[in-house]
Design an enzyme around this catalytic site. Sequence first.
Site, PDB file in Angstrom:
ATOM      1  N   GLU A 104       0.825  -1.209   0.000  1.00 64.40           N
ATOM      2  CA  GLU A 104       0.000   0.000   0.000  1.00 64.40           C
ATOM      3  C   GLU A 104       0.858   1.256   0.000  1.00 64.40           C
ATOM      4  O   GLU A 104       0.539   2.249  -0.660  1.00 64.40           O
ATOM      5  CB  GLU A 104      -0.949   0.003   1.207  1.00 64.40           C
ATOM      6  CG  GLU A 104      -1.923  -1.155   1.260  1.00 64.40           C
ATOM      7  CD  GLU A 104      -3.011  -1.079   0.187  1.00 64.40           C
ATOM      8  OE1 GLU A 104      -3.015  -0.120  -0.604  1.00 64.40           O
ATOM      9  OE2 GLU A 104      -3.842  -2.000   0.143  1.00 64.40           O
ATOM     10  N   ARG A 119       0.517   3.797  -3.231  1.00 67.79           N
ATOM     11  CA  ARG A 119      -0.142   5.062  -2.908  1.00 67.79           C
ATOM     12  C   ARG A 119       0.867   6.190  -2.712  1.00 67.79           C
ATOM     13  O   ARG A 119       0.761   7.242  -3.340  1.00 67.79           O
ATOM     14  CB  ARG A 119      -1.006   4.907  -1.655  1.00 67.79           C
ATOM     15  CG  ARG A 119      -2.102   3.866  -1.796  1.00 67.79           C
ATOM     16  CD  ARG A 119      -2.938   3.762  -0.533  1.00 67.79           C
ATOM     17  NE  ARG A 119      -3.738   2.543  -0.522  1.00 67.79           N
ATOM     18  CZ  ARG A 119      -5.046   2.488  -0.264  1.00 67.79           C
ATOM     19  NH1 ARG A 119      -5.706   3.587  -0.013  1.00 67.79           N
ATOM     20  NH2 ARG A 119      -5.689   1.335  -0.270  1.00 67.79           N
ATOM     21  N   ASP A 144      -4.519 -10.015  -8.319  1.00 67.91           N
ATOM     22  CA  ASP A 144      -4.845  -9.154  -9.451  1.00 67.91           C
ATOM     23  C   ASP A 144      -3.681  -8.378 -10.064  1.00 67.91           C
ATOM     24  O   ASP A 144      -3.326  -8.570 -11.235  1.00 67.91           O
ATOM     25  CB  ASP A 144      -5.969  -8.184  -9.053  1.00 67.91           C
ATOM     26  CG  ASP A 144      -5.697  -7.463  -7.737  1.00 67.91           C
ATOM     27  OD1 ASP A 144      -4.644  -7.709  -7.116  1.00 67.91           O
ATOM     28  OD2 ASP A 144      -6.554  -6.649  -7.325  1.00 67.91           O
ATOM     29  N   GLU A 178     -12.247  -0.124 -10.455  1.00 65.86           N
ATOM     30  CA  GLU A 178     -11.823  -1.034 -11.529  1.00 65.86           C
ATOM     31  C   GLU A 178     -12.743  -1.026 -12.750  1.00 65.86           C
ATOM     32  O   GLU A 178     -12.285  -1.092 -13.900  1.00 65.86           O
ATOM     33  CB  GLU A 178     -11.679  -2.459 -10.985  1.00 65.86           C
ATOM     34  CG  GLU A 178     -10.448  -2.672 -10.131  1.00 65.86           C
ATOM     35  CD  GLU A 178     -10.563  -2.075  -8.749  1.00 65.86           C
ATOM     36  OE1 GLU A 178      -9.515  -1.834  -8.109  1.00 65.86           O
ATOM     37  OE2 GLU A 178     -11.713  -1.837  -8.289  1.00 65.86           O
TER      38      GLU A 178
END
Length: 614
Positions: free
Chosen positions: A215, A219, A348, A478
């Site tokens: 993360e 980010r 993913d 998404e």
Amino acid sequence: MARHTRTSTLLPRFLHPTYYLRRPRRVLILFAFFVCTTFLLWDRHSLVIRQEETVRNLTEENERLEHSLQKISILLKTKGETIPQELEFLKHEKSGTKVSGQSNTKGFFQRLLPDKRKPPVSDTDEDPVMAERREKVKAAMLHAWTCYEKYAWGMDELKPQSKTGENSFAGLGATIIDSLDTLYIMGLKKEYNKARDWVAENLDFNKDVHTSVFETTIRVLGGLLSAYDLSGEPMFLKKAQQITDRLLPAWNTPSGIPYGSINLATGDSNSPGWSGGNSILADLGTEQMEFIALTQRTNISKYKEKAERVIIQLKKVFPSDGLLPYYISPDSGQIDHGGKVTFGAMGDSFYEYLLKVWVLGNKTEVVKHYREMWEQSMEGMKSLVKKSSDGYTYLAERAGNQMIDKMDELACFVPGMLVLGTDGATPQKADEYLNLAQELAKTCYNMYRMTNSKLAGENYNFNNRMQVGTSWNIMRPETVESFMYLWRKTGDQKYRDWGWDIFQAFETQTKLPTGYTGLRDVNTGEKDDKMQTFFLAETLKYLYLLFSPSTVIPLDEWVFNTEAHPMRITPRVDEPIALEDQPVIIETTKASQLRQEYRQHLKGRRRGIDQRVN
């Protein structure tokens, strides 16, 4: 007999108050002396402050000049121009003197270096309906940002119903960093400047708390690199290097597979207990873009080497169908062959980055193996493609040899990935990718349309007909991300209309006077109490781009990381040169010589200014 001495005789007469009470002129002289001394000291203090500010501004200017010099020298080299003449012009131009015979050259430089201070936003569109929709999305972004400013400034995320903030990502101001490029692209200059100043003055990475490596990378590091590529401000690149240096201990494992969690202050790293000490595929395979981009922009190889060692290890255990289970041991580097395979949560973005590292590297020979691994995975993905009894194409999951008829909304990034992958594929493969992308996008759109709120659940079961599984919605991006890619590829208006339907549902169901919040249940409309950073970083950005001309962040110049932070496409070479814009290969020795010459010139200018200030 005792001697009595008056107290007044113990002090010199000019220190006694009565001395001045009897001499008012001397009181005035003393007062004037005090005022003048105070004024002189304060004036000197102001001069020192101004000098420090001047030196700081000059340092930033010099850094920008160095970046510009590198870029211009390299571009001129590739265009067959004479470097010494252009270099001499640049020196004189920046120092304020004129050189004869250079007027045409100046225009050439201006064409090479467009004004990056202006956001790359077109305020006009040939379709007024799209222009109006774009402004509605921009207004939503402004509302979300203003509420964050009011109730949670400096904290990671806003809790709109509680009217407060919380730190979910080590207190790094994640919403601010995640929003930088969205504010810039939308042309929200005042808000962008405030966010930029907070990063420059208040962002501190010395946090004695464990946080997610993944993360923080997508980010914080991704947000800083994108802000640097868009604005050209060196401060963002320095901050990006600082946070990455604090993340690097997570890669100190026997296999080179990083741990999932790290203490930013101490460097202590581990993987979460719920994973049995394993690292997660989507986590360890979703740092390559950011780390490679940082190496390209700093010319420091250790970042790229750490990230690419992971791919080397994965290539050793890469299965024939290209589908990796999502648990991998950081100690041995081995995979769990009977583990779960998914294009949803925990799997993913690994597949996304195989393709995007190839795109980021400008599809050169150096990154060819990324494309080959991605195509192998896409062949394997065909075994997961199924169709429900009500006609919806979906991506199933697999545990060992058992198929699981479930698809996460997270997997709705796949249509966009497939569209991006059509470039570089054979005509037959390109048609296959595009057809599958369109079928999956239709399924993802109907995930939204079938609920009472018109917002999608977190995942769906396809045992018979498509049904909501986990019922929350946290405003994920998404689906609209894929619509943006499909619109740009096909020009089919329906993708813009579908995106508008989803945006209107967000406005109706998730907007509060204090921000935006997710839903606990997409059928009842019950709200939660968190405005996710990716709603500003991704969802609103992709909607804005969906309604914008394709010239806004064109896909032949930029590639998005998995947090929707655009990075400039940069050719991969063995010895990268750190640049702001479009790097190309030149001789390393020559580049170093040019940089050294110009640094000496800048040092001379700085000494001259210091002397004038003093």
